[in-house]
Each structure stands twice: as C-alpha cells, then as structure tokens.
Design a protein around this motif. Sequence first.
Motif, mmCIF file in Angstrom:
data_model
loop_
_atom_site.group_PDB
_atom_site.id
_atom_site.type_symbol
_atom_site.label_atom_id
_atom_site.label_comp_id
_atom_site.label_asym_id
_atom_site.label_seq_id
_atom_site.Cartn_x
_atom_site.Cartn_y
_atom_site.Cartn_z
ATOM 1 N N ARG A 113 30.654 -0.643 15.646
ATOM 2 C CA ARG A 113 29.312 -0.332 15.163
ATOM 3 C C ARG A 113 28.366 0.005 16.323
ATOM 4 O O ARG A 113 27.454 0.807 16.165
ATOM 5 C CB ARG A 113 28.779 -1.501 14.320
ATOM 6 C CG ARG A 113 29.590 -1.683 13.039
ATOM 7 C CD ARG A 113 29.417 -3.026 12.328
ATOM 8 N NE ARG A 113 28.219 -3.765 12.564
ATOM 9 C CZ ARG A 113 27.055 -3.574 11.922
ATOM 10 N NH1 ARG A 113 26.979 -2.656 10.989
ATOM 11 N NH2 ARG A 113 26.002 -4.316 12.207
ATOM 12 N N ARG B 45 24.321 4.323 6.856
ATOM 13 C CA ARG B 45 23.061 3.801 6.322
ATOM 14 C C ARG B 45 22.807 2.368 6.767
ATOM 15 O O ARG B 45 21.673 2.004 7.106
ATOM 16 C CB ARG B 45 23.046 3.915 4.794
ATOM 17 C CG ARG B 45 22.811 5.341 4.314
ATOM 18 C CD ARG B 45 22.538 5.419 2.836
ATOM 19 N NE ARG B 45 23.719 5.335 2.010
ATOM 20 C CZ ARG B 45 24.518 6.345 1.716
ATOM 21 N NH1 ARG B 45 24.260 7.557 2.191
ATOM 22 N NH2 ARG B 45 25.563 6.176 0.943
ATOM 23 N N ASN B 46 23.848 1.548 6.794
ATOM 24 C CA ASN B 46 23.694 0.158 7.238
ATOM 25 C C ASN B 46 23.272 0.086 8.708
ATOM 26 O O ASN B 46 22.390 -0.690 9.073
ATOM 27 C CB ASN B 46 24.976 -0.632 7.009
ATOM 28 C CG ASN B 46 25.232 -0.904 5.542
ATOM 29 O OD1 ASN B 46 24.307 -0.947 4.732
ATOM 30 N ND2 ASN B 46 26.482 -1.077 5.185
ATOM 31 N N ILE B 47 23.889 0.896 9.534
ATOM 32 C CA ILE B 47 23.540 0.913 10.954
ATOM 33 C C ILE B 47 22.135 1.477 11.141
ATOM 34 O O ILE B 47 21.345 0.966 11.944
ATOM 35 C CB ILE B 47 24.596 1.692 11.772
ATOM 36 C CG1 ILE B 47 25.916 0.896 11.776
ATOM 37 C CG2 ILE B 47 24.114 1.965 13.190
ATOM 38 C CD1 ILE B 47 27.089 1.623 12.378
ATOM 39 N N SER C 119 22.066 10.723 6.373
ATOM 40 C CA SER C 119 23.218 9.847 6.585
ATOM 41 C C SER C 119 24.522 10.590 6.297
ATOM 42 O O SER C 119 25.534 10.342 6.959
ATOM 43 C CB SER C 119 23.109 8.572 5.745
ATOM 44 O OG SER C 119 22.984 8.883 4.377
ATOM 45 N N LEU D 130 19.651 1.199 9.138
ATOM 46 C CA LEU D 130 18.696 0.147 8.777
ATOM 47 C C LEU D 130 18.478 -0.814 9.941
ATOM 48 O O LEU D 130 17.347 -1.245 10.202
ATOM 49 C CB LEU D 130 19.158 -0.599 7.536
ATOM 50 C CG LEU D 130 19.002 0.170 6.223
ATOM 51 C CD1 LEU D 130 19.606 -0.616 5.063
ATOM 52 C CD2 LEU D 130 17.544 0.495 5.947
ATOM 53 N N GLN D 131 19.545 -1.149 10.648
ATOM 54 C CA GLN D 131 19.417 -2.017 11.820
ATOM 55 C C GLN D 131 18.616 -1.321 12.920
ATOM 56 O O GLN D 131 17.774 -1.942 13.572
ATOM 57 C CB GLN D 131 20.798 -2.410 12.345
ATOM 58 C CG GLN D 131 21.535 -3.377 11.439
ATOM 59 C CD GLN D 131 22.912 -3.693 11.988
ATOM 60 O OE1 GLN D 131 23.807 -2.862 11.931
ATOM 61 N NE2 GLN D 131 23.052 -4.883 12.544
ATOM 62 N N VAL E 125 27.872 5.043 3.861
ATOM 63 C CA VAL E 125 27.336 3.687 3.684
ATOM 64 C C VAL E 125 27.290 2.961 5.025
ATOM 65 O O VAL E 125 26.330 2.246 5.320
ATOM 66 C CB VAL E 125 28.169 2.892 2.648
ATOM 67 C CG1 VAL E 125 27.762 1.438 2.606
ATOM 68 C CG2 VAL E 125 28.051 3.529 1.274
ATOM 69 N N ILE E 126 28.300 3.151 5.855
ATOM 70 C CA ILE E 126 28.319 2.537 7.192
ATOM 71 C C ILE E 126 27.151 3.078 8.011
ATOM 72 O O ILE E 126 26.441 2.323 8.679
ATOM 73 C CB ILE E 126 29.670 2.792 7.893
ATOM 74 C CG1 ILE E 126 30.783 2.039 7.153
ATOM 75 C CG2 ILE E 126 29.621 2.397 9.369
ATOM 76 C CD1 ILE E 126 32.180 2.400 7.596
ATOM 77 N N THR F 243 14.967 -1.316 11.870
ATOM 78 C CA THR F 243 14.382 -2.646 12.056
ATOM 79 C C THR F 243 14.052 -2.895 13.527
ATOM 80 O O THR F 243 13.051 -3.532 13.849
ATOM 81 C CB THR F 243 15.348 -3.734 11.529
ATOM 82 O OG1 THR F 243 15.562 -3.500 10.131
ATOM 83 C CG2 THR F 243 14.797 -5.124 11.730
#
Length: 145
Positions: free
Chosen positions: A6, A43-45, A28, A47-48, A40-41, A51
């Motif tokens: 990641r 999008r998750n990264i 994405s 978001l991090q 999806v991977i 943040t």
Amino acid sequence: MQISSRFTIALHILTALETFKGQFRLTSDFLAGSVQVNPVIIRNILLQLKTAGLVQISRGRGSISLLKNPNDINLFDVYKAIEPLENEKLFNFHKNPNPNCPVGRNIHNILDGRLSEVQQAMENKLKAMKLSDILNDLQKFIKKE
C-alpha cells in the motif's frame, strides 16, 4: 518485517496525479488502471492520503489532485499516512518477557535503544526523499524510452 505494498501504491498514485494532471480526468478508475489493482484499493488509499492532507478529492467532478507541491511531500509523510505506527513504534515488542529469566528480564534494555536507532534512521531517510525526486527520476526514465 515487511511494509505493505500500500505504501508503494500510494507513491504510484501521487506520482501519477502529478504526471497526468491536466491531461486526463484523474479518477480512482484511471489510477487503478495505472497501478493495475482494484479501484476499491485505490479509493481506500486515497482516503488515507486525503485524511493526511496530501490530496484533494472532488467527488462531483471526479477528479483528484495534490494539495501540496511535490517538493513539500516527503516519503515519510506518505508512510505515516498509509502505515500508521502502533504507539509511534516501528517494532512491536512482545508484551511479557519472563522477569525470572536473565534474557527476559533484560531484553528490553538491550534492544529498545537499538530498535529506536533503526527506526530513526529509516524515518530520516524517508524524510530526505521528496515526491519531486520521484517525479524527476520518472522524467529521466521516460526520456530514455
């Protein structure tokens, strides 16, 4: 010890965002095509990274961009965003060494300082490397193609 993929995916994303800005609609799905992973991977990264204040995501327009200049993003910033450390420590120590054993009683005293030095060296090295360095190297490789 192994850092998850990641972290390198995050670096790939940030590099692609800067490389392709203004040329493509950066979504994405677009980034997933470059990295060759499920969106999806990505999008998750993302978001991090959002943040951590590294990227901006505009949902309505479906575009993603860097919030900072690539020279102001170091690899440690990305690492912290993607691989959060438990108790700010890279190395997890086993909880209950046997106090009745000479090794168990002293192992923390022996290893804590050494492991802290290793972590500090890694962090310092990552802090010295900038996203702009990666982008500059990418341009060199592209010119050779």
